[in-house]
Write an enzyme that holds these catalytic residues in place. Structure first.
Site, short mmCIF file in Angstrom:
data_model
loop_
_atom_site.label_atom_id
_atom_site.label_comp_id
_atom_site.label_asym_id
_atom_site.label_seq_id
_atom_site.Cartn_x
_atom_site.Cartn_y
_atom_site.Cartn_z
N ASP A 40 0.87 -1.18 0.00
CA ASP A 40 0.00 0.00 0.00
C ASP A 40 0.91 1.23 0.00
OD1 ASP A 40 -1.62 2.13 0.57
OD2 ASP A 40 -2.67 1.16 2.24
N ALA A 64 -2.64 4.73 -8.64
CA ALA A 64 -3.26 6.06 -8.50
C ALA A 64 -4.71 5.88 -8.08
CB ALA A 64 -3.22 6.81 -9.83
N THR A 66 -8.00 6.78 -9.36
CA THR A 66 -8.40 7.20 -10.72
C THR A 66 -9.91 7.42 -10.88
OG1 THR A 66 -8.52 4.89 -11.40
CG2 THR A 66 -6.45 6.04 -11.84
N ASP A 106 -4.26 14.23 -18.88
CA ASP A 106 -4.76 15.40 -19.62
C ASP A 106 -5.70 16.25 -18.75
OD1 ASP A 106 -6.47 13.11 -19.66
OD2 ASP A 106 -7.67 13.97 -21.26
N TYR A 135 -9.84 15.26 -9.17
CA TYR A 135 -8.87 14.25 -9.63
C TYR A 135 -7.70 14.96 -10.33
CZ TYR A 135 -6.82 10.97 -13.02
OH TYR A 135 -5.94 10.25 -13.80
N LYS A 139 -3.69 15.09 -9.30
CA LYS A 139 -2.64 14.60 -10.21
C LYS A 139 -1.62 15.72 -10.47
CE LYS A 139 -2.34 11.07 -11.94
NZ LYS A 139 -1.67 9.83 -11.50
N TRP A 160 -7.28 9.50 -21.77
CA TRP A 160 -8.28 8.52 -22.20
C TRP A 160 -7.63 7.12 -22.37
CZ3 TRP A 160 -11.87 10.89 -26.54
CH2 TRP A 160 -12.21 12.19 -26.23
N1 NDP Z 1 -7.44 5.52 -16.75
C1 NDP Z 1 -7.27 6.59 -17.52
O1 NDP Z 1 -8.08 6.90 -18.40
C2 NDP Z 1 -6.07 7.45 -17.32
C3 NDP Z 1 -5.11 7.19 -16.37
N2 NDP Z 1 -4.04 8.03 -16.18
C4 NDP Z 1 -3.03 7.73 -15.18
O2 NDP Z 1 -2.38 6.53 -15.58
C5 NDP Z 1 -2.01 5.77 -14.41
C6 NDP Z 1 -2.55 4.35 -14.53
O3 NDP Z 1 -3.97 4.42 -14.62
P1 NDP Z 1 -4.86 3.09 -14.73
O4 NDP Z 1 -4.00 1.90 -14.93
O5 NDP Z 1 -5.96 3.37 -15.67
O6 NDP Z 1 -5.48 3.04 -13.28
P2 NDP Z 1 -6.28 1.84 -12.57
O7 NDP Z 1 -7.34 2.51 -11.76
O8 NDP Z 1 -6.65 0.80 -13.53
O9 NDP Z 1 -5.18 1.24 -11.63
C7 NDP Z 1 -4.70 1.95 -10.53
C8 NDP Z 1 -4.05 0.96 -9.58
O10 NDP Z 1 -3.58 1.69 -8.44
C9 NDP Z 1 -3.78 0.86 -7.34
N3 NDP Z 1 -3.80 1.64 -6.09
C10 NDP Z 1 -4.73 2.54 -5.70
N4 NDP Z 1 -4.42 2.99 -4.46
C11 NDP Z 1 -3.28 2.35 -4.10
C12 NDP Z 1 -2.48 2.37 -2.94
N5 NDP Z 1 -2.78 3.12 -1.87
N6 NDP Z 1 -1.39 1.57 -2.89
C13 NDP Z 1 -1.07 0.79 -3.94
N7 NDP Z 1 -1.79 0.72 -5.07
C14 NDP Z 1 -2.89 1.50 -5.13
C15 NDP Z 1 -5.12 0.20 -7.58
O11 NDP Z 1 -5.21 -0.96 -6.81
P3 NDP Z 1 -6.65 -1.42 -6.20
O12 NDP Z 1 -7.56 -1.50 -7.37
O13 NDP Z 1 -6.34 -2.70 -5.55
O14 NDP Z 1 -7.02 -0.31 -5.26
C16 NDP Z 1 -5.02 -0.10 -9.08
O15 NDP Z 1 -4.49 -1.38 -9.30
C17 NDP Z 1 -2.52 6.57 -13.23
O16 NDP Z 1 -1.50 7.40 -12.75
C18 NDP Z 1 -3.62 7.44 -13.82
O17 NDP Z 1 -3.82 8.63 -13.09
C19 NDP Z 1 -3.87 9.15 -16.96
C20 NDP Z 1 -4.79 9.46 -17.94
C21 NDP Z 1 -5.91 8.60 -18.24
C1 TDO Z 2 -20.29 5.63 -19.77
C2 TDO Z 2 -20.57 6.94 -20.47
C3 TDO Z 2 -19.68 8.00 -20.35
N1 TDO Z 2 -19.94 9.16 -20.98
C4 TDO Z 2 -18.98 10.27 -20.88
C5 TDO Z 2 -18.52 10.65 -19.49
C6 TDO Z 2 -17.17 11.27 -19.77
O1 TDO Z 2 -17.34 12.61 -20.13
C7 TDO Z 2 -16.68 10.47 -20.95
C8 TDO Z 2 -15.71 9.36 -20.60
O2 TDO Z 2 -16.24 8.54 -19.58
P1 TDO Z 2 -15.33 7.79 -18.53
O3 TDO Z 2 -16.14 7.41 -17.37
O4 TDO Z 2 -14.55 6.74 -19.25
O5 TDO Z 2 -14.42 9.04 -18.22
P2 TDO Z 2 -13.39 9.49 -17.24
O6 TDO Z 2 -13.42 8.74 -15.99
O7 TDO Z 2 -13.56 10.94 -17.18
O8 TDO Z 2 -12.01 9.12 -18.00
C9 TDO Z 2 -10.85 9.73 -17.53
O9 TDO Z 2 -10.20 8.90 -16.60
C10 TDO Z 2 -9.16 9.56 -15.93
C11 TDO Z 2 -8.55 8.59 -14.94
C12 TDO Z 2 -8.23 10.27 -16.82
O10 TDO Z 2 -7.10 10.57 -16.43
C13 TDO Z 2 -8.74 10.82 -18.12
O11 TDO Z 2 -7.74 10.90 -19.13
C14 TDO Z 2 -9.93 10.07 -18.67
O12 TDO Z 2 -9.59 8.90 -19.37
O13 TDO Z 2 -17.83 9.90 -21.59
C15 TDO Z 2 -21.08 9.32 -21.77
O14 TDO Z 2 -21.30 10.40 -22.35
N2 TDO Z 2 -21.94 8.27 -21.89
C16 TDO Z 2 -21.76 7.09 -21.26
O15 TDO Z 2 -22.60 6.16 -21.39
#
Ligand code: NDP
Ligand code: TDO
Length: 295
Positions: A40, A64, A66, A106, A135, A139, A160
């Site tokens: 953790d 993270a 997220t 982003d 969020y 970040k 995304w």
């Molecule tokens: N998802 C997206 O669209 C985007 C993501 N990012 C960034 O990219 C990176 C990866 O994202 P993504 O893979 O999608 O994220 P996920 O949410 O899929 O994975 C995040 C991971 O972090 C773990 N985590 C959360 N809290 C802790 C903690 N306290 N200690 C250890 N592990 C922890 C979670 O574990 P558990 O589930 O067990 O809590 C999970 O496995 C992040 O930095 C995110 O901000 C940037 C832009 C877009």
């Molecule tokens: C499921 C759904 C989402 N949406 C919209 C909500 C939002 O504006 C967009 C994307 O939805 P999501 O829930 O995937 O979005 P979101 O959680 O905002 O995704 C973001 O995640 C974090 C971690 C990031 O860092 C960003 O880059 C981005 O990828 O689409 C609809 O319009 N219709 C739908 O049915």
């Protein structure tokens, strides 16, 4: 051989890192992966203990908080993971002399609609951050904490994110497409998806080349979430009606930027980088998901 520690190993990007590093062509890395149960990040003492004992060359932080909407309510939780734990990692990077590879988003950018015309290639790495949701705020603070504590870092901003593991927009759409006959998807938020396989490949290249600093990575092209959804269904052959709606019509707890395209000129100037078109990335991902569903 470089010792690499992977944090957040069970997330969508963490699993992609594991899968790619397991391949033989990357045998130069000796990898130790930790999911949130094993380590953790908010446990400061355990974190220091593990990193001191392992003495890695590189720490890849995929962990993270997220949940964009939930961050509005659970700001403390988001701050603890996205800021405090990251600051500690950066401090340890300086103390133990490892490179910290960290991911950002982003959503640190303001994303006013007018920026689409003003910055058609996207925001550059030095564009002022001004997040419009919690969020994004955490970040951005996490990024700053890294820069305040170490020079030995790589911050990769992606947008995304989607891949075969974990949850993301592509998988959500495919699931909803099976359950419903009509979907509403926002058509006034512009950006570009980033594919996890492409992220890991580019990051490995940056590590090999000993690059440091902040880089943007996403795919070529500019689309709205609606256009992305439409493409997902068309390519996957799913028949569902998709209605384009405005952000005002699709209410969410957190505001999202109207424009969040990341400019990739800086990373493209690094030899060995590979920025793909979003169409190609989506084709690859859909065929990965298709093969998985056949297993
Ligand atoms: N998802 C997206 O669209 C985007 C993501 N990012 C960034 O990219 C990176 C990866 O994202 P993504 O893979 O999608 O994220 P996920 O949410 O899929 O994975 C995040 C991971 O972090 C773990 N985590 C959360 N809290 C802790 C903690 N306290 N200690 C250890 N592990 C922890 C979670 O574990 P558990 O589930 O067990 O809590 C999970 O496995 C992040 O930095 C995110 O901000 C940037 C832009 C877009
Ligand atoms: C499921 C759904 C989402 N949406 C919209 C909500 C939002 O504006 C967009 C994307 O939805 P999501 O829930 O995937 O979005 P979101 O959680 O905002 O995704 C973001 O995640 C974090 C971690 C990031 O860092 C960003 O880059 C981005 O990828 O689409 C609809 O319009 N219709 C739908 O049915």
């Amino acid at each position: 051989m470089k010792d690499l520690i992977l944090l957040g190993a069970s997330g969508q990007l963490g699993q992609e890192w594991q899968q790619i590093l397991d391949k033989e062509d990357f045998s130069q890395f000796n990898i130790a992966a930790y999911d949130s149960d094993q380590l953790d990040l908010t446990d400061k003492h355990k974190l220091a203990e593990v990193l001191q004992e392992r003495n890695p060359d590189v720490v890849v932080n995929c962990a993270a908080y997220t949940k964009v909407d939930e961050s509005e309510k659970h700001i403390k939780q988001a701050e603890t993971v996205n800021v405090k734990a990251v600051a500690e990692l950066a401090r340890l990077s300086e103390e133990l002399n490892f490179k910290l590879l960290h991911y950002s988003t982003d959503y640190i950018f303001p994303g006013g609609e007018e920026d689409k015309q003003r910055f058609p290639k996207g925001y550059t790495e030095d564009h002022p951050a001004d997040p419009i949701n919690k969020y994004g705020e955490t970040k951005w603070k996490g990024e700053q904490a890294i820069r305040d504590n170490t020079d030995n870092y790589l911050i990769i901003r992606v947008s995304w994110l989607c891949g075969q593991f974990g949850s993301n927009f592509v998988k959500t759409m495919l699931k909803l497409g099976k359950e419903r006959s009509t979907l509403q998807v926002v058509d006034d938020q512009w950006g570009s998806p980033t594919f996890t396989t492409n992220v890991v490949e580019n990051c490995i290249n940056l590590l090999y080349r000993e690059v440091k600093g902040t880089y943007h990575l996403t795919s070529e092209g500019l689309i709205t979430w609606y256009e992305f959804a439409r493409a997902i269904f068309d390519k996957a052959g799913v028949e569902v009606k998709v209605e384009p709606v405005s952000s005002d019509q699709f209410e969410t707890m957190a505001d999202r930027p109207h424009y969040s395209k990341l400019c990739t000129d800086k990373i493209e100037a690094v030899p060995g980088s590979n920025v793909i078109n979003w169409n190609q990335g989506l084709d690859n991902l859909l065929s990965q998901l298709d093969s998985l569903s056949r297993l």
